[in-house]
Design a protein around this motif. Structure first.
Motif, PDB file in Angstrom:
ATOM      1  N   ILE A 118       1.009  -1.231  -0.075  1.00  0.00           N
ATOM      2  CA  ILE A 118       0.172  -0.060   0.006  1.00  0.00           C
ATOM      3  C   ILE A 118       1.087   1.315  -0.059  1.00  0.00           C
ATOM      4  O   ILE A 118       1.863   1.251   0.996  1.00  0.00           O
ATOM      5  N   PRO A 119       0.621   2.140  -0.824  1.00  0.00           N
ATOM      6  CA  PRO A 119       1.543   3.407  -1.183  1.00  0.00           C
ATOM      7  C   PRO A 119       1.924   4.039   0.343  1.00  0.00           C
ATOM      8  O   PRO A 119       2.849   4.478   0.559  1.00  0.00           O
ATOM      9  N   LYS A 120       0.836   3.981   1.152  1.00  0.00           N
ATOM     10  CA  LYS A 120       0.912   4.780   2.480  1.00  0.00           C
ATOM     11  C   LYS A 120       1.806   4.316   3.393  1.00  0.00           C
ATOM     12  O   LYS A 120       2.695   4.815   4.072  1.00  0.00           O
ATOM     13  N   TYR A 121       2.252   2.850   3.199  1.00  0.00           N
ATOM     14  CA  TYR A 121       3.251   2.183   3.883  1.00  0.00           C
ATOM     15  C   TYR A 121       4.532   1.661   3.520  1.00  0.00           C
ATOM     16  O   TYR A 121       5.414   1.292   4.166  1.00  0.00           O
ATOM     17  N   GLN A 122       4.656   2.011   1.993  1.00  0.00           N
ATOM     18  CA  GLN A 122       5.787   1.328   1.418  1.00  0.00           C
ATOM     19  C   GLN A 122       7.111   2.013   2.164  1.00  0.00           C
ATOM     20  O   GLN A 122       8.260   1.308   1.995  1.00  0.00           O
ATOM     21  N   HIS A 123       7.111   3.130   2.560  1.00  0.00           N
ATOM     22  CA  HIS A 123       8.365   3.718   3.157  1.00  0.00           C
ATOM     23  C   HIS A 123       8.960   3.064   4.386  1.00  0.00           C
ATOM     24  O   HIS A 123      10.114   3.317   4.827  1.00  0.00           O
ATOM     25  N   LEU A 124       7.995   2.165   5.082  1.00  0.00           N
ATOM     26  CA  LEU A 124       8.351   1.405   5.958  1.00  0.00           C
ATOM     27  C   LEU A 124       9.099   0.129   5.741  1.00  0.00           C
ATOM     28  O   LEU A 124       9.661  -0.467   6.495  1.00  0.00           O
ATOM     29  N   GLY A 125       9.111  -0.263   4.533  1.00  0.00           N
ATOM     30  CA  GLY A 125       9.952  -1.578   4.180  1.00  0.00           C
ATOM     31  C   GLY A 125      11.523  -1.400   4.456  1.00  0.00           C
ATOM     32  O   GLY A 125      12.008  -0.443   3.999  1.00  0.00           O
ATOM     33  N   GLU A 126      11.787  -2.690   4.739  1.00  0.00           N
ATOM     34  CA  GLU A 126      13.434  -2.637   4.723  1.00  0.00           C
ATOM     35  C   GLU A 126      14.120  -2.500   3.431  1.00  0.00           C
ATOM     36  O   GLU A 126      15.149  -1.917   3.250  1.00  0.00           O
ATOM     37  N   LEU A 127      13.401  -3.172   2.362  1.00  0.00           N
ATOM     38  CA  LEU A 127      13.917  -3.291   1.081  1.00  0.00           C
ATOM     39  C   LEU A 127      12.862  -3.190   0.117  1.00  0.00           C
ATOM     40  O   LEU A 127      12.512  -4.236  -0.499  1.00  0.00           O
ATOM     41  N   PRO A 128      12.295  -2.173  -0.349  1.00  0.00           N
ATOM     42  CA  PRO A 128      11.307  -2.021  -1.169  1.00  0.00           C
ATOM     43  C   PRO A 128      11.772  -2.566  -2.582  1.00  0.00           C
ATOM     44  O   PRO A 128      12.908  -2.216  -3.039  1.00  0.00           O
ATOM     45  N   GLY A 129      10.662  -3.197  -3.211  1.00  0.00           N
ATOM     46  CA  GLY A 129      11.071  -3.824  -4.479  1.00  0.00           C
ATOM     47  C   GLY A 129      11.701  -5.236  -4.315  1.00  0.00           C
ATOM     48  O   GLY A 129      11.786  -6.116  -5.511  1.00  0.00           O
ATOM     49  N   TYR A 130      11.960  -5.530  -3.052  1.00  0.00           N
ATOM     50  CA  TYR A 130      12.546  -7.188  -2.991  1.00  0.00           C
ATOM     51  C   TYR A 130      11.461  -8.123  -3.774  1.00  0.00           C
ATOM     52  O   TYR A 130      10.175  -7.949  -3.322  1.00  0.00           O
ATOM     53  N   ARG A 131      11.877  -9.052  -4.359  1.00  0.00           N
ATOM     54  CA  ARG A 131      10.921 -10.159  -4.901  1.00  0.00           C
ATOM     55  C   ARG A 131      10.004  -9.298  -5.816  1.00  0.00           C
ATOM     56  O   ARG A 131       8.958  -9.846  -6.168  1.00  0.00           O
ATOM     57  N   GLY A 132      10.148  -8.071  -6.404  1.00  0.00           N
ATOM     58  CA  GLY A 132       9.081  -7.625  -7.298  1.00  0.00           C
ATOM     59  C   GLY A 132       8.130  -6.998  -6.420  1.00  0.00           C
ATOM     60  O   GLY A 132       7.078  -6.445  -7.141  1.00  0.00           O
ATOM     61  N   LEU A 133       8.144  -6.962  -5.015  1.00  0.00           N
ATOM     62  CA  LEU A 133       7.038  -6.299  -4.188  1.00  0.00           C
ATOM     63  C   LEU A 133       7.453  -4.810  -3.926  1.00  0.00           C
ATOM     64  O   LEU A 133       8.450  -4.716  -3.251  1.00  0.00           O
ATOM     65  N   ALA A 134       6.399  -3.979  -4.159  1.00  0.00           N
ATOM     66  CA  ALA A 134       6.484  -2.538  -3.843  1.00  0.00           C
ATOM     67  C   ALA A 134       7.240  -2.122  -2.598  1.00  0.00           C
ATOM     68  O   ALA A 134       8.231  -1.393  -2.586  1.00  0.00           O
ATOM     69  N   GLY A 135       6.744  -2.981  -1.653  1.00  0.00           N
ATOM     70  CA  GLY A 135       7.473  -2.544  -0.258  1.00  0.00           C
ATOM     71  C   GLY A 135       8.192  -3.319   0.314  1.00  0.00           C
ATOM     72  O   GLY A 135       8.700  -3.473   1.633  1.00  0.00           O
ATOM     73  N   GLY A 136       8.401  -4.780  -0.473  1.00  0.00           N
ATOM     74  CA  GLY A 136       9.180  -5.745   0.250  1.00  0.00           C
ATOM     75  C   GLY A 136       8.310  -6.610   1.055  1.00  0.00           C
ATOM     76  O   GLY A 136       6.967  -6.414   0.999  1.00  0.00           O
ATOM     77  N   THR A 137       8.787  -7.215   1.971  1.00  0.00           N
ATOM     78  CA  THR A 137       7.990  -8.249   2.932  1.00  0.00           C
ATOM     79  C   THR A 137       8.271  -7.918   4.304  1.00  0.00           C
ATOM     80  O   THR A 137       7.491  -8.083   5.303  1.00  0.00           O
ATOM     81  N   THR A 138       9.385  -7.065   4.716  1.00  0.00           N
ATOM     82  CA  THR A 138       9.765  -6.935   6.216  1.00  0.00           C
ATOM     83  C   THR A 138       9.872  -5.392   6.476  1.00  0.00           C
ATOM     84  O   THR A 138      10.356  -4.532   5.639  1.00  0.00           O
ATOM     85  N   LEU A 139       9.314  -5.128   7.772  1.00  0.00           N
ATOM     86  CA  LEU A 139       9.374  -3.816   8.182  1.00  0.00           C
ATOM     87  C   LEU A 139      11.005  -3.531   8.596  1.00  0.00           C
ATOM     88  O   LEU A 139      11.722  -4.351   9.026  1.00  0.00           O
ATOM     89  N   CYS A 140      11.287  -2.245   8.247  1.00  0.00           N
ATOM     90  CA  CYS A 140      12.598  -1.669   8.570  1.00  0.00           C
ATOM     91  C   CYS A 140      12.596  -1.649  10.069  1.00  0.00           C
ATOM     92  O   CYS A 140      11.883  -0.773  10.571  1.00  0.00           O
TER      93      CYS A 140
END
Length: 555
Positions: free
Chosen positions: A182-204
């Motif tokens: 979700i665009p609102k939460y993508q900035h919280l990802g540890e590695l956005p784009g991981y596995r082709g996923l916008a925000g990755g899978t894991t919180l930073c």
């Protein structure tokens, strides 16, 4: 005489005579504090009646479940005997994935609870990533048919009637891709784009916004649950230390970063009076953390292969002095009909290690990776097997268990042949790979994606042909049943699973250039049945994703 019971009792002393169980028969219940285990009981079947002794209502309840199974086997003519029984494990749980696209209806969960209770299960956890309606974060769960607070509370009330604790479970670190996309939460990802996923899978873990988000979610979710325990998950944090926290990870290590975030989650659990439970995989990758964790955290040691290495690392958790549970799986995910022999061996081996090293309990997991096309009905056999291994594992005869299950559940032991055949298809097609059956993928694999090195070319032609012959339409349809709706739906799901494996085998053979008939009508009928059965048990959720795949293979 007692070997056909689904959950074998611990001690049986047979006496002369029989007691005829009728509608007017009187069962006498006695409060007996000499029955030390709070879930234990003693049954005396006498020629003139039945007496049940226990120290709690739960003990009496489990005695009744044993009597019901015994009555089914003996046509209500019960042999006189004394049964003394109690469980191996204090916690005997089922863990149901509700976050990979399939959210069960409340009515389905209530029906499931009644069967779990019959099998002496006393704990249910629902895996929640994003499928809950958070007032402060309404975008989370949108399009997934999420649970409401009222549904959780109603399910909890129902569970209590059957001596089952509903234990909360919320992904709190990894496996948050559906929130992080979700665009609102993508900035919280540890590695956005991981596995082709916008925000990755894991919180930073180093972003203050990550723990702030979890505080918001916990505030709405955790207080709903009365159980002392709460599962924070925190498994498979794949990107940890590889993205935004990499610099710090290079300085102090990934394990230390993981621990620091875990301790923040621990504080949240303490705030709400919960005993924190968490999956043990990351801690086992960094065993130096075992000595640094708070001693009241319950570690959930999971492993899903029959003789997987983490089964035999259970002793490390015991040695560290931390409470723990052993967590096998149904092996139903990424299959249509399960990997039955793998599941039974996996559960059996884990239960043995749990007994040996003093586990608090056994939590049998059922996942729904990649669209959750696997059916609840297919998993019920494994739920029952896990229940038996949790209660009195040493007495369970795995070779006869499937027949006992079909007698107990369907009242038709003959159906065991279908379940065994279906559960062995992953071996028959010649590709015994971890955590999946290639038939699951072969059903929907686009032809243009299949290269010469594809798994499809590793599948055994002879085995694939046997699957198509064994499960072709009009064959292997089993017996007509006069059961309740839940049991009938289970039977329908099992039969549809055989058709899906059959079509998958046909597609694999056709892609390999082997002449075989597979019609659009066959696929369309499968699609209609799939949609009907999905909506019978579940909310719409991501049904459309699977229907889209079926439409593509029909074109």
């Amino acid at each position: 005489m007692f070997k056909r019971l689904l959950i074998p009792p611990r001690k049986v002393s047979v006496r002369k005579g029989f007691f005829r169980l009728t509608d007017s028969a009187v069962l006498k219940f006695y409060q007996d504090n000499t029955v030390c285990n709070p879930e234990g009981y003693k049954i005396e079947i006498l020629p003139n009646g039945i007496e049940i002794y226990s120290s709690t209502e739960a003990g009496s309840f489990y005695a009744i479940q044993t009597l019901k199974d015994l009555a089914e086997i003996h046509n209500d003519k019960l042999p006189c005997c004394v049964i003394e029984d109690w469980p191996d494990f204090k916690r005997r749980g089922v863990y149901l994935d509700c976050s990979r696209g399939k959210v069960p209806k409340l009515s389905t969960l209530k029906s499931l609870v009644t069967y779990l209770a019959q099998w002496k299960i006393n704990e249910l956890q629902l895996y929640i990533e994003n499928v809950f309606t958070f007032k402060k974060h309404p975008l989370i769960g949108k399009g997934y048919s999420p649970f409401t607070p009222d549904e959780i509370l109603e399910l909890q009330r129902h569970c209590k009637k059957y001596h089952i604790k509903l234990v909360g479970s919320l992904a709190s670190f990894g496996h948050l891709e559906r929130i992080l996309e979700i665009p609102k939460y993508q900035h919280l990802g540890e590695l956005p784009g991981y596995r082709g996923l916008a925000g990755g899978t894991t919180l930073c873990p180093t972003d203050p916004g990550s723990i702030k988000l979890m505080k918001d979610l916990y505030k709405e979710f955790v207080p709903l649950f009365e159980a002392e325990d709460f599962n924070v998950c925190c498994d498979e944090t794949w990107e940890l230390g590889e993205g935004r926290s990499k610099k710090l990870a290079d300085e102090i290590g990934k394990g230390k970063i993981y621990l620091e975030f875990i301790l923040k989650i621990y504080e949240l659990c303490q705030k709400y009076g919960k005993r924190m439970n968490m999956w043990a995989d990351i801690v086992l990758k960094h065993p130096e953390l075992l000595g640094e964790l708070p001693k009241d955290i319950v570690l959930l040691n999971w492993e899903y292969e029959a003789s997987g290495k983490n089964i035999y690392r259970t002793k490390e958790l015991a040695k560290a002095g931390l409470p723990f549970m052993v967590c096998p799986g149904t092996s139903s995910w990424l299959t249509h009909g399960s990997r039955l022999p793998n599941s039974m061996e996996n559960v059996t081996n884990f239960a043995e290690q749990g007994r040996k090293f003093g586990a608090e309990g056994l939590l049998n997991t059922d996942w729904g990776d990649q669209g959750h096309r696997n059916f609840l009905g297919v998993s019920l056999h494994s739920f029952a097997h896990g229940a038996a291994q949790s209660w009195n594992g040493k007495a369970v005869d795995n070779k006869k268990f499937t027949e006992n299950f079909c007698r107990n559940f369907f009242h038709k032991p003959e159906i065991s042949k279908t379940i065994k055949s279906l559960g062995n298809n992953y071996l028959l097609c010649g590709t015994n790979v971890p955590n999946k059956s290639w038939l699951y993928h072969a059903l929907v694999e686009p032809v243009e994606n299949v290269g010469s090195d594809s798994y499809i070319y590793k599948m055994n032609d002879k085995g694939l042909k046997k699957i198509t012959e064994r499960f072709s339409l009009g064959r292997h349809t089993g017996l007509p049943l006069l059961l309740n709706t839940f049991e009938n739906t289970t039977y329908e799901e099992i039969m549809l699973a055989t058709k899906m494996d059959c079509i998958a085998a046909k597609r694999a053979l056709k892609i390999k250039g082997i002449k075989i008939n597979i019609s659009k009508n066959e696929i369309n009928n499968m699609t209609k049945d799939f949609k009907r059965l999905w909506l019978k048990r579940n909310k719409p959720s991501r049904l459309k994703d699977n229907l889209k795949l079926f439409k593509q293979i029909c074109e």
